[in-house]
Motif scaffolding. Structure first.
Motif, PDB file in Angstrom:
ATOM      1  N   MET A  32       1.081  -1.325  -0.306  1.00 27.77           N
ATOM      2  CA  MET A  32       0.198   0.030   0.108  1.00 27.77           C
ATOM      3  C   MET A  32       0.565   1.100   0.395  1.00 27.77           C
ATOM      4  O   MET A  32       0.612   2.272  -0.889  1.00 27.77           O
ATOM      5  CB  MET A  32      -1.153   0.452   1.158  1.00 27.77           C
ATOM      6  CG  MET A  32      -1.695   1.191   0.835  1.00 27.77           C
ATOM      7  SD  MET A  32      -2.994   1.041  -0.236  1.00 27.77           S
ATOM      8  CE  MET A  32      -4.691   2.238   0.441  1.00 27.77           C
ATOM      9  N   LYS A  33       2.094   1.624   1.203  1.00 28.17           N
ATOM     10  CA  LYS A  33       2.828   2.622   0.559  1.00 28.17           C
ATOM     11  C   LYS A  33       2.951   2.889  -0.667  1.00 28.17           C
ATOM     12  O   LYS A  33       3.663   3.541  -1.324  1.00 28.17           O
ATOM     13  CB  LYS A  33       4.054   2.259   1.733  1.00 28.17           C
ATOM     14  CG  LYS A  33       3.261   2.351   3.103  1.00 28.17           C
ATOM     15  CD  LYS A  33       4.421   2.188   3.934  1.00 28.17           C
ATOM     16  CE  LYS A  33       4.037   2.086   5.566  1.00 28.17           C
ATOM     17  NZ  LYS A  33       5.265   2.248   7.019  1.00 28.17           N
ATOM     18  N   TYR A  34       3.797   1.498  -1.386  1.00 31.15           N
ATOM     19  CA  TYR A  34       4.611   1.315  -2.673  1.00 31.15           C
ATOM     20  C   TYR A  34       3.772   2.065  -3.066  1.00 31.15           C
ATOM     21  O   TYR A  34       3.883   2.813  -4.301  1.00 31.15           O
ATOM     22  CB  TYR A  34       5.031   0.012  -3.059  1.00 31.15           C
ATOM     23  CG  TYR A  34       4.988   0.409  -4.566  1.00 31.15           C
ATOM     24  CD1 TYR A  34       6.357   0.069  -4.279  1.00 31.15           C
ATOM     25  CD2 TYR A  34       4.289  -0.355  -5.067  1.00 31.15           C
ATOM     26  CE1 TYR A  34       7.389  -0.094  -5.628  1.00 31.15           C
ATOM     27  CE2 TYR A  34       4.910  -0.796  -6.613  1.00 31.15           C
ATOM     28  CZ  TYR A  34       6.374  -0.194  -7.129  1.00 31.15           C
ATOM     29  OH  TYR A  34       6.111  -0.611  -8.421  1.00 31.15           O
ATOM     30  N   LEU A  35       2.210   1.490  -3.628  1.00 27.67           N
ATOM     31  CA  LEU A  35       1.078   2.098  -4.932  1.00 27.67           C
ATOM     32  C   LEU A  35       1.183   3.574  -4.587  1.00 27.67           C
ATOM     33  O   LEU A  35       0.796   4.149  -5.361  1.00 27.67           O
ATOM     34  CB  LEU A  35      -0.038   0.997  -4.043  1.00 27.67           C
ATOM     35  CG  LEU A  35      -0.561   0.168  -4.998  1.00 27.67           C
ATOM     36  CD1 LEU A  35      -1.135  -0.758  -4.130  1.00 27.67           C
ATOM     37  CD2 LEU A  35       0.556  -0.358  -5.910  1.00 27.67           C
ATOM     38  N   VAL A  36       1.032   4.279  -3.194  1.00 23.94           N
ATOM     39  CA  VAL A  36       0.222   5.444  -2.622  1.00 23.94           C
ATOM     40  C   VAL A  36       1.207   6.365  -3.395  1.00 23.94           C
ATOM     41  O   VAL A  36       1.310   7.374  -3.882  1.00 23.94           O
ATOM     42  CB  VAL A  36      -0.837   6.218  -1.726  1.00 23.94           C
ATOM     43  CG1 VAL A  36      -1.188   4.814  -1.057  1.00 23.94           C
ATOM     44  CG2 VAL A  36       0.765   5.380  -0.427  1.00 23.94           C
ATOM     45  N   GLU A  38       3.843   5.122  -5.458  1.00 28.17           N
ATOM     46  CA  GLU A  38       3.821   5.720  -6.782  1.00 28.17           C
ATOM     47  C   GLU A  38       2.824   6.585  -7.779  1.00 28.17           C
ATOM     48  O   GLU A  38       3.283   6.872  -8.480  1.00 28.17           O
ATOM     49  CB  GLU A  38       3.511   3.932  -7.657  1.00 28.17           C
ATOM     50  CG  GLU A  38       3.874   3.925  -8.685  1.00 28.17           C
ATOM     51  CD  GLU A  38       3.372   2.210  -8.395  1.00 28.17           C
ATOM     52  OE1 GLU A  38       4.610   1.437  -9.765  1.00 28.17           O
ATOM     53  OE2 GLU A  38       2.261   1.712  -8.671  1.00 28.17           O
ATOM     54  N   VAL A  39       1.482   7.098  -7.216  1.00 28.69           N
ATOM     55  CA  VAL A  39       0.712   7.882  -7.538  1.00 28.69           C
ATOM     56  C   VAL A  39       0.468   8.977  -7.135  1.00 28.69           C
ATOM     57  O   VAL A  39      -0.447  10.051  -7.288  1.00 28.69           O
ATOM     58  CB  VAL A  39      -0.734   7.082  -7.628  1.00 28.69           C
ATOM     59  CG1 VAL A  39      -1.303   5.877  -8.432  1.00 28.69           C
ATOM     60  CG2 VAL A  39      -1.219   6.784  -5.715  1.00 28.69           C
ATOM     61  N   GLY A  40       1.371   9.614  -6.433  1.00 30.75           N
ATOM     62  CA  GLY A  40       1.681  10.482  -5.809  1.00 30.75           C
ATOM     63  C   GLY A  40       1.115  11.101  -3.982  1.00 30.75           C
ATOM     64  O   GLY A  40       0.295  12.546  -4.392  1.00 30.75           O
ATOM     65  N   LEU A  41       0.166   9.953  -3.765  1.00 33.23           N
ATOM     66  CA  LEU A  41      -0.745  10.684  -3.264  1.00 33.23           C
ATOM     67  C   LEU A  41       0.017  10.255  -0.902  1.00 33.23           C
ATOM     68  O   LEU A  41      -0.787  10.122  -0.426  1.00 33.23           O
ATOM     69  CB  LEU A  41      -1.919   9.351  -3.129  1.00 33.23           C
ATOM     70  CG  LEU A  41      -2.646  10.151  -4.771  1.00 33.23           C
ATOM     71  CD1 LEU A  41      -3.698   9.326  -4.548  1.00 33.23           C
ATOM     72  CD2 LEU A  41      -3.196  11.196  -4.078  1.00 33.23           C
ATOM     73  N   GLU A 152      -5.114  -1.913  -4.392  1.00 30.18           N
ATOM     74  CA  GLU A 152      -5.674  -0.864  -5.255  1.00 30.18           C
ATOM     75  C   GLU A 152      -6.780  -1.044  -5.097  1.00 30.18           C
ATOM     76  O   GLU A 152      -7.222  -0.168  -5.769  1.00 30.18           O
ATOM     77  CB  GLU A 152      -5.307  -2.393  -6.993  1.00 30.18           C
ATOM     78  CG  GLU A 152      -3.629  -2.614  -7.237  1.00 30.18           C
ATOM     79  CD  GLU A 152      -3.007  -2.938  -8.215  1.00 30.18           C
ATOM     80  OE1 GLU A 152      -3.370  -4.103  -8.818  1.00 30.18           O
ATOM     81  OE2 GLU A 152      -1.848  -2.986  -8.849  1.00 30.18           O
ATOM     82  N   ALA A 153      -7.586  -1.719  -4.979  1.00 26.42           N
ATOM     83  CA  ALA A 153      -9.201  -1.284  -4.815  1.00 26.42           C
ATOM     84  C   ALA A 153      -9.352  -0.588  -4.021  1.00 26.42           C
ATOM     85  O   ALA A 153     -10.034   0.588  -3.833  1.00 26.42           O
ATOM     86  CB  ALA A 153      -9.847  -3.263  -5.105  1.00 26.42           C
ATOM     87  N   LEU A 154      -8.913  -1.112  -2.586  1.00 23.19           N
ATOM     88  CA  LEU A 154      -8.906  -0.321  -1.962  1.00 23.19           C
ATOM     89  C   LEU A 154      -8.039   1.644  -1.609  1.00 23.19           C
ATOM     90  O   LEU A 154      -9.620   2.649  -1.634  1.00 23.19           O
ATOM     91  CB  LEU A 154      -8.233  -0.143  -0.320  1.00 23.19           C
ATOM     92  CG  LEU A 154      -7.760   0.564   0.271  1.00 23.19           C
ATOM     93  CD1 LEU A 154      -8.902   0.580   1.793  1.00 23.19           C
ATOM     94  CD2 LEU A 154      -6.971  -0.380   1.228  1.00 23.19           C
ATOM     95  N   LEU A 155      -7.183   1.427  -2.593  1.00 24.92           N
ATOM     96  CA  LEU A 155      -6.223   3.023  -3.004  1.00 24.92           C
ATOM     97  C   LEU A 155      -7.908   3.962  -3.812  1.00 24.92           C
ATOM     98  O   LEU A 155      -8.047   4.678  -3.804  1.00 24.92           O
ATOM     99  CB  LEU A 155      -5.157   2.802  -3.532  1.00 24.92           C
ATOM    100  CG  LEU A 155      -4.910   3.876  -4.057  1.00 24.92           C
ATOM    101  CD1 LEU A 155      -5.077   4.692  -3.130  1.00 24.92           C
ATOM    102  CD2 LEU A 155      -3.508   3.836  -4.884  1.00 24.92           C
ATOM    103  N   ALA A 156      -8.301   3.019  -5.023  1.00 22.61           N
ATOM    104  CA  ALA A 156      -9.174   3.209  -5.472  1.00 22.61           C
ATOM    105  C   ALA A 156     -10.204   4.205  -4.984  1.00 22.61           C
ATOM    106  O   ALA A 156     -10.957   5.146  -5.275  1.00 22.61           O
ATOM    107  CB  ALA A 156      -9.499   2.137  -7.544  1.00 22.61           C
ATOM    108  N   ALA A 157     -10.655   3.299  -4.609  1.00 19.53           N
ATOM    109  CA  ALA A 157     -12.090   3.468  -3.335  1.00 19.53           C
ATOM    110  C   ALA A 157     -11.871   4.620  -2.993  1.00 19.53           C
ATOM    111  O   ALA A 157     -12.715   5.689  -2.494  1.00 19.53           O
ATOM    112  CB  ALA A 157     -12.343   2.572  -2.469  1.00 19.53           C
TER     113      ALA A 157
END
Length: 160
Positions: A32-36, A38-41, A152-157
């Motif tokens: 999750m840290k990696y994904l956020v 990656e998208v600048g959040l 990914e689904a959590l981040l999208a939500a």
């Protein structure tokens, strides 16, 4: 799902939880840290992980999980297992279990979740099932794919 954090407020805090906090929940924390990032959040989220049991407290991330994370360029060497506490219910906006037993234990600990903070990770991906524990299956790839899909689904939500 509602947007938990307007941009002007504190970061949305997420606690991922599994049985021992050495395989699945740290994998979810770091993915999750990696994904956020990656998208600048990254500044909009605070992410941690914990265990429902005391079995692994103080131990590092399990080698199979470390290997999966290392492939993504993620260093998890400073992470040590900790147990979830009643205070975590006040400190985190979302508390996400990796399997139905985790969710059941969390709801019991948190007096049946009056604020509806506890969820199963794959529920964000529209699936009502647990993430297999690679401690028993020795299949860290399947666990990784499920955790990645859930995160990914959590981040999208949350980013909506």
């Amino acid at each position: 799902m509602r947007n938990v954090q307007p941009e002007s407020e504190k970061p949305t805090s997420i606690l991922f939880v599994c049985h021992g906090n050495i395989c699945r929940s740290p994998m979810a924390e770091f993915i999750m840290k990696y994904l956020v990032e990656e998208v600048g959040l990254a500044d909009r989220f605070h992410v941690e992980s914990a265990a429902t049991s005391t079995e692994e407290i103080g131990n590092p991330v399990y080698p199979g999980t470390r290997a999966v994370l290392a492939r993504l360029g993620i260093d998890s060497s400073g992470k040590r297992a900790r147990q979830v506490t009643p205070q975590d219910y006040q400190d985190f906006d979302l508390i996400i279990g990796m399997d139905s037993a985790n969710v059941k234990n969390l709801r019991r600990l948190f007096r049946y979740d009056p604020d509806h903070k506890v969820s199963l990770l794959l529920s964000f991906a529209g699936e009502d099932r647990s993430i297999a524990d690679p401690w028993y299956t020795d299949d860290f790839e399947v666990t990784y794919r499920d955790i990645r899909r859930g995160c990914e689904a959590l981040l999208a939500a949350l980013a909506d």
